[in-house]
Scaffold this active site. Sequence first.
Site, short mmCIF file in Angstrom:
data_model
loop_
_atom_site.label_atom_id
_atom_site.label_comp_id
_atom_site.label_asym_id
_atom_site.label_seq_id
_atom_site.Cartn_x
_atom_site.Cartn_y
_atom_site.Cartn_z
N SER A 251 35.45 40.91 36.59
CA SER A 251 36.76 40.25 36.50
C SER A 251 36.55 38.77 36.78
CB SER A 251 37.72 40.84 37.53
OG SER A 251 37.32 40.41 38.82
N LYS A 252 37.66 38.05 36.75
CA LYS A 252 37.59 36.59 36.96
C LYS A 252 36.88 36.24 38.27
CE LYS A 252 40.80 34.66 33.83
NZ LYS A 252 42.05 35.40 33.65
#
Length: 485
Positions: A251-252
């Site tokens: 994810s980010k």
Amino acid sequence: MSVRTRFAPSPTGSPHIGNIRSALFAWLFARHNQGEFIVRIEDTDRTRLVEGSVEKIKESLEFLNMDYDEGLDKGGEYEPYVQSERQDLYKKYAYKLIGSHQAYHCFCTPERLDEMRQEQQKNKQAPKYDRRCLQLSEAEIKEKLAAGEPHVIRFQIPEGITAFKDIVHGKISIKNDTLDDQVILKSDGFPTYHLAVIVDDHLMKISHVIRAEEWLPSTPKHILLYQAFNWDVPEYAHLPMILGSDKKKLSKRHGATAFLDYKEQGYLPEALVNFMVFLGWNPKSEREKFSLPELVKEFDLANVNRAGAIFDIEKLDSINGQYIREMSLDKFAEKCLPFLEKAGIKVGEYESDYIGQAVALEQERIRKFSEIAEAVEYFFTDELEYDADLLVWKKMERSDVKPNLEKSLAFYENLTDKDFTIENIEKITKEYIEQEGINTGEMLWPLRIALCGRQNSPSPFEIAGVLGKEKVLTRIEMAIKKLDI
Ligand code: GLU
């Protein structure tokens, strides 16, 4: 059977690395089997559209040289298929299922559905539509439709068990009563993903659906829809999850996840392809480097792992570095230019030979092009900024630095421009140091700092060879001045 695969992104933003990994695997499988690969934009969820996404999807594919075989013909060139342009088609199929009593109109309001869900939650039941609208009589339905009541169409999940074999995950079976009566046509007249995807995969004769593991739970619903239409079910291959180094879903938090960020940072398409294929594929050998044509030859879905694939940026950097070192100097220099420009270096003011020689010093070192500007910026400035103390080598006294720089200055003043090649400068400087009996570090360290103003750099000979006589002399003079302040 002729192989046809597809990449079916939703235009909900810049594609992330996982999307493009799916595209790559589908593309490779099609090409490996001399099949066809198509791209289809799945834009039926109108609330999630992000402008510019389609361009970014196309740019990503183009960057990796992943061509597609058909789509909307826009004057001789193919554009991806777009689901919103096929809206009527899905409606027709939704009504076919109404006709065969496998789907029904549902007029429940969002408030009613909310209440129902809350009640189910309270009773610790799985959230599922309670089929209230399935009890409506034909006449009631007619009346509501005539009154223009907002409604959706739901697929009526049949009883039984749905089983299938996923190429990656093996046999999977699920009891149908765990599935919800899926909405297939929304109140805005658009199909949901579930209907549109199977209608299109069928009409576009997709033989293998290759997509991310997150879609595995939807697959039984899709299979039931195929069966409801009496259509052949395609093969499925759900690609393993991509995980960060902490083994959690990428994810980010783990850094850049948008694919084009990697282009932006100066990763080469060859390196990205090579890196991404290992996010799930196993060549069954120790070999780590594959070109795109080699992958087309070797790739097979049978060698795709089920276990999550760890995204290791170090690996990407390392493989990108390998591809950078294999480039011809001309090509390397050409690729560097936009990155120099972006960093504010006025490349137009320098000879291309000079730029080429400067960046050449870093071809063995950098791992991505975004590192190049920082690495060579001292070649493109007249004012080096550094602290005079940096000129002092180890136990040297500051007062001893100046005489050594003056010696360098006098020595280089006597040379011609032609003498300033890297090899020659190295040879004669070393001879001079030996002749004069000077400590090498005490001579070369201040020289190197004078030439580039930083602790880590190529050798002073390399820098001097690229800078040329005039710049070398000016820089040494400037260093001497600095010591005077
Ligand atoms: N539109 C879906 C997505 O963006 C595609 C899923 C599929 O490949 O079936 O992930």
